[in-house]
Design a protein around this motif. Structure first.
Motif, PDB file in Angstrom:
ATOM      1  N   LEU A   1       0.860  -1.191   0.000  1.00  0.00           N
ATOM      2  CA  LEU A   1       0.000   0.000   0.000  1.00  0.00           C
ATOM      3  C   LEU A   1       0.883   1.224   0.000  1.00  0.00           C
ATOM      4  O   LEU A   1       1.619   1.467   0.963  1.00  0.00           O
ATOM      5  CB  LEU A   1      -0.833   0.037   1.277  1.00  0.00           C
ATOM      6  CG  LEU A   1      -2.222  -0.565   1.317  1.00  0.00           C
ATOM      7  CD1 LEU A   1      -2.912  -0.168   2.621  1.00  0.00           C
ATOM      8  CD2 LEU A   1      -3.075  -0.153   0.131  1.00  0.00           C
ATOM      9  N   ASN A   2       0.832   2.000  -1.068  1.00  0.00           N
ATOM     10  CA  ASN A   2       1.653   3.208  -1.149  1.00  0.00           C
ATOM     11  C   ASN A   2       0.838   4.402  -0.666  1.00  0.00           C
ATOM     12  O   ASN A   2      -0.124   4.816  -1.306  1.00  0.00           O
ATOM     13  CB  ASN A   2       2.117   3.421  -2.591  1.00  0.00           C
ATOM     14  CG  ASN A   2       3.020   4.632  -2.719  1.00  0.00           C
ATOM     15  OD1 ASN A   2       3.784   4.944  -1.807  1.00  0.00           O
ATOM     16  ND2 ASN A   2       2.929   5.328  -3.843  1.00  0.00           N
ATOM     17  N   LEU A   3       1.238   4.931   0.473  1.00  0.00           N
ATOM     18  CA  LEU A   3       0.513   6.039   1.096  1.00  0.00           C
ATOM     19  C   LEU A   3       1.050   7.358   0.544  1.00  0.00           C
ATOM     20  O   LEU A   3       2.208   7.707   0.773  1.00  0.00           O
ATOM     21  CB  LEU A   3       0.718   5.934   2.607  1.00  0.00           C
ATOM     22  CG  LEU A   3      -0.136   6.722   3.568  1.00  0.00           C
ATOM     23  CD1 LEU A   3      -1.615   6.606   3.236  1.00  0.00           C
ATOM     24  CD2 LEU A   3       0.106   6.210   4.990  1.00  0.00           C
ATOM     25  N   VAL A   4       0.198   8.059  -0.206  1.00  0.00           N
ATOM     26  CA  VAL A   4       0.645   9.264  -0.919  1.00  0.00           C
ATOM     27  C   VAL A   4       0.235  10.528  -0.153  1.00  0.00           C
ATOM     28  O   VAL A   4      -0.953  10.741   0.104  1.00  0.00           O
ATOM     29  CB  VAL A   4       0.027   9.295  -2.342  1.00  0.00           C
ATOM     30  CG1 VAL A   4       0.508  10.501  -3.116  1.00  0.00           C
ATOM     31  CG2 VAL A   4       0.355   8.004  -3.093  1.00  0.00           C
ATOM     32  N   VAL A   5       1.236  11.331   0.220  1.00  0.00           N
ATOM     33  CA  VAL A   5       0.985  12.569   0.964  1.00  0.00           C
ATOM     34  C   VAL A   5       1.956  13.638   0.463  1.00  0.00           C
ATOM     35  O   VAL A   5       3.153  13.359   0.304  1.00  0.00           O
ATOM     36  CB  VAL A   5       1.197  12.350   2.492  1.00  0.00           C
ATOM     37  CG1 VAL A   5       1.027  13.638   3.269  1.00  0.00           C
ATOM     38  CG2 VAL A   5       0.259  11.293   3.039  1.00  0.00           C
ATOM     39  N   PRO A   6       1.477  14.878   0.191  1.00  0.00           N
ATOM     40  CA  PRO A   6       2.380  15.928  -0.308  1.00  0.00           C
ATOM     41  C   PRO A   6       3.470  16.286   0.705  1.00  0.00           C
ATOM     42  O   PRO A   6       3.243  16.240   1.918  1.00  0.00           O
ATOM     43  CB  PRO A   6       1.464  17.138  -0.521  1.00  0.00           C
ATOM     44  CG  PRO A   6       0.073  16.661  -0.356  1.00  0.00           C
ATOM     45  CD  PRO A   6       0.098  15.337   0.323  1.00  0.00           C
TER      46      PRO A   6
ATOM     47  N   GLY B   1       3.418  -6.076  -9.800  1.00  0.00           N
ATOM     48  CA  GLY B   1       1.968  -5.851  -9.857  1.00  0.00           C
ATOM     49  C   GLY B   1       1.266  -5.895  -8.504  1.00  0.00           C
ATOM     50  O   GLY B   1       0.070  -6.191  -8.433  1.00  0.00           O
ATOM     51  N   VAL B   2       1.985  -5.593  -7.421  1.00  0.00           N
ATOM     52  CA  VAL B   2       1.363  -5.704  -6.094  1.00  0.00           C
ATOM     53  C   VAL B   2       1.087  -4.345  -5.433  1.00  0.00           C
ATOM     54  O   VAL B   2       0.601  -4.295  -4.307  1.00  0.00           O
ATOM     55  CB  VAL B   2       2.207  -6.576  -5.128  1.00  0.00           C
ATOM     56  CG1 VAL B   2       2.204  -8.032  -5.581  1.00  0.00           C
ATOM     57  CG2 VAL B   2       3.634  -6.053  -4.990  1.00  0.00           C
ATOM     58  N   VAL B   3       1.372  -3.241  -6.149  1.00  0.00           N
ATOM     59  CA  VAL B   3       1.223  -1.915  -5.527  1.00  0.00           C
ATOM     60  C   VAL B   3      -0.210  -1.390  -5.662  1.00  0.00           C
ATOM     61  O   VAL B   3      -0.824  -1.493  -6.726  1.00  0.00           O
ATOM     62  CB  VAL B   3       2.198  -0.894  -6.159  1.00  0.00           C
ATOM     63  CG1 VAL B   3       2.006   0.495  -5.557  1.00  0.00           C
ATOM     64  CG2 VAL B   3       3.639  -1.352  -5.989  1.00  0.00           C
ATOM     65  N   ARG B   4      -0.756  -0.870  -4.548  1.00  0.00           N
ATOM     66  CA  ARG B   4      -2.039  -0.148  -4.561  1.00  0.00           C
ATOM     67  C   ARG B   4      -1.778   1.232  -3.965  1.00  0.00           C
ATOM     68  O   ARG B   4      -1.147   1.331  -2.927  1.00  0.00           O
ATOM     69  CB  ARG B   4      -3.091  -0.830  -3.683  1.00  0.00           C
ATOM     70  CG  ARG B   4      -3.291  -2.292  -3.936  1.00  0.00           C
ATOM     71  CD  ARG B   4      -4.405  -2.531  -4.951  1.00  0.00           C
ATOM     72  NE  ARG B   4      -4.650  -3.958  -5.117  1.00  0.00           N
ATOM     73  CZ  ARG B   4      -3.865  -4.782  -5.803  1.00  0.00           C
ATOM     74  NH1 ARG B   4      -2.786  -4.320  -6.387  1.00  0.00           N
ATOM     75  NH2 ARG B   4      -4.136  -6.074  -5.896  1.00  0.00           N
ATOM     76  N   GLU B   5      -2.330   2.261  -4.617  1.00  0.00           N
ATOM     77  CA  GLU B   5      -2.089   3.626  -4.134  1.00  0.00           C
ATOM     78  C   GLU B   5      -3.228   4.049  -3.205  1.00  0.00           C
ATOM     79  O   GLU B   5      -4.398   3.863  -3.542  1.00  0.00           O
ATOM     80  CB  GLU B   5      -2.073   4.628  -5.303  1.00  0.00           C
ATOM     81  CG  GLU B   5      -1.216   4.245  -6.487  1.00  0.00           C
ATOM     82  CD  GLU B   5       0.267   4.451  -6.249  1.00  0.00           C
ATOM     83  OE1 GLU B   5       0.626   5.191  -5.315  1.00  0.00           O
ATOM     84  OE2 GLU B   5       1.064   3.860  -7.007  1.00  0.00           O
ATOM     85  N   VAL B   6      -2.882   4.622  -2.073  1.00  0.00           N
ATOM     86  CA  VAL B   6      -3.908   5.193  -1.203  1.00  0.00           C
ATOM     87  C   VAL B   6      -3.502   6.620  -0.848  1.00  0.00           C
ATOM     88  O   VAL B   6      -2.392   6.864  -0.393  1.00  0.00           O
ATOM     89  CB  VAL B   6      -4.185   4.321   0.046  1.00  0.00           C
ATOM     90  CG1 VAL B   6      -2.944   4.078   0.862  1.00  0.00           C
ATOM     91  CG2 VAL B   6      -5.250   4.948   0.935  1.00  0.00           C
ATOM     92  N   GLU B   7      -4.423   7.548  -1.125  1.00  0.00           N
ATOM     93  CA  GLU B   7      -4.124   8.944  -0.831  1.00  0.00           C
ATOM     94  C   GLU B   7      -4.409   9.208   0.644  1.00  0.00           C
ATOM     95  O   GLU B   7      -5.514   8.920   1.127  1.00  0.00           O
ATOM     96  CB  GLU B   7      -5.012   9.828  -1.705  1.00  0.00           C
ATOM     97  CG  GLU B   7      -4.334  11.129  -2.078  1.00  0.00           C
ATOM     98  CD  GLU B   7      -5.219  11.930  -2.986  1.00  0.00           C
ATOM     99  OE1 GLU B   7      -5.610  13.034  -2.584  1.00  0.00           O
ATOM    100  OE2 GLU B   7      -5.525  11.434  -4.098  1.00  0.00           O
TER     101      GLU B   7
END
Ligand code: AMP
Length: 206
Positions: free
Chosen positions: A103-108, A182-188
């Motif tokens: 789970l890639n947690l995306v934050v500025p 192919g295992v990455v999911r993006e979560v903002e």
């Protein structure tokens, strides 16, 4: 489930991992926390890694992985936070216990710098607070266990900047490694931890 919570320092990986732990029923392994425990115990590894941590640099792959491997044991699942931080570490994990999902947690970045300098932790139970967005009910005291709250040495602004530089240079490329698999999911990351948790649960199909 074998899950990696990925993202820059201060993205909220630890908070999300703590929330997910009870839902998934698998252990949350916080790599930075495990290394800080080694330092407190005064172990050989602790002595070695303390210099790197205080400078905001990454500790050596082999030593870090050895600490993790002992904790992974025969665990059926895990929630990893703060590992892997280099492609070499990702390869080491792959040989022993590859993740199902990253789970890639995306934050500025500007949000991150503000957050890290306002972060406080409980010395006793590790609960995470933020003086701006998630303050404790009583200043300096943990809501959960009454323990003392403290600021991490490496949450000072100059070290935070170095940790972010290290993230961009050494850790971000790890995403490519997992994207190819192919295992990455993006979560903002949302403002509230509940909303971030809900987004993560949806992505995990829970
Ligand atoms: P964290 O609590 O995840 O922000 O980690 C704090 C510090 O511990 C980092 O800035 C590094 O110095 C060290 N560290 C944590 N995880 C790792 C890792 N996977 N590889 C190397 N160093 C690490």
């Amino acid at each position: 489930m074998k899950l990696i919570i990925f993202g820059p320092p201060g993205a909220g990986k630890g908070t999300l991992a703590q929330e997910l732990q009870s839902r998934l029923g698998v252990p949350h392994l916080d790599m930075g926390g495990l290394l800080r425990e080694e330092i407190e115990r005064g172990s050989e590894v602790g002595k070695l890694v303390s210099f790197y941590i205080s400078q905001g640099k990454l500790a050596p792959d082999e030593e870090v992985f050895e600490v993790l491997r002992q904790r992974l044991g025969q665990a059926e699942g895990y929630i990893l936070d703060g590992f892997p931080r280099t492609t070499a570490q990702a390869e080491m994990l792959e040989r022993v216990s590859p993740p199902d999902i990253v789970l890639n947690l995306v934050v500025p970045e500007e949000v991150i710098v503000k957050r890290l300098t306002a972060r406080r932790l409980c010395r006793n139970c590790g609960a995470i607070y933020n003086l701006v967005s998630l303050p404790p009910a009583r200043e300096g005291v943990c809501d959960r266990c009454g323990g003392e709250l403290y600021q991490r040495e490496d949450d000072r602004p100059e070290i935070v900047r170095e940790r972010l530089r290290v993230y961009r240079e050494q850790t971000e490329p790890v995403l490519q490694y997992y994207r190819k698999k192919g295992v990455v999911r993006e979560v903002e990351g949302a403002e509230s931890k509940e909303e971030t948790l809900n987004r993560a649960l949806k992505l995990l199909g829970l």
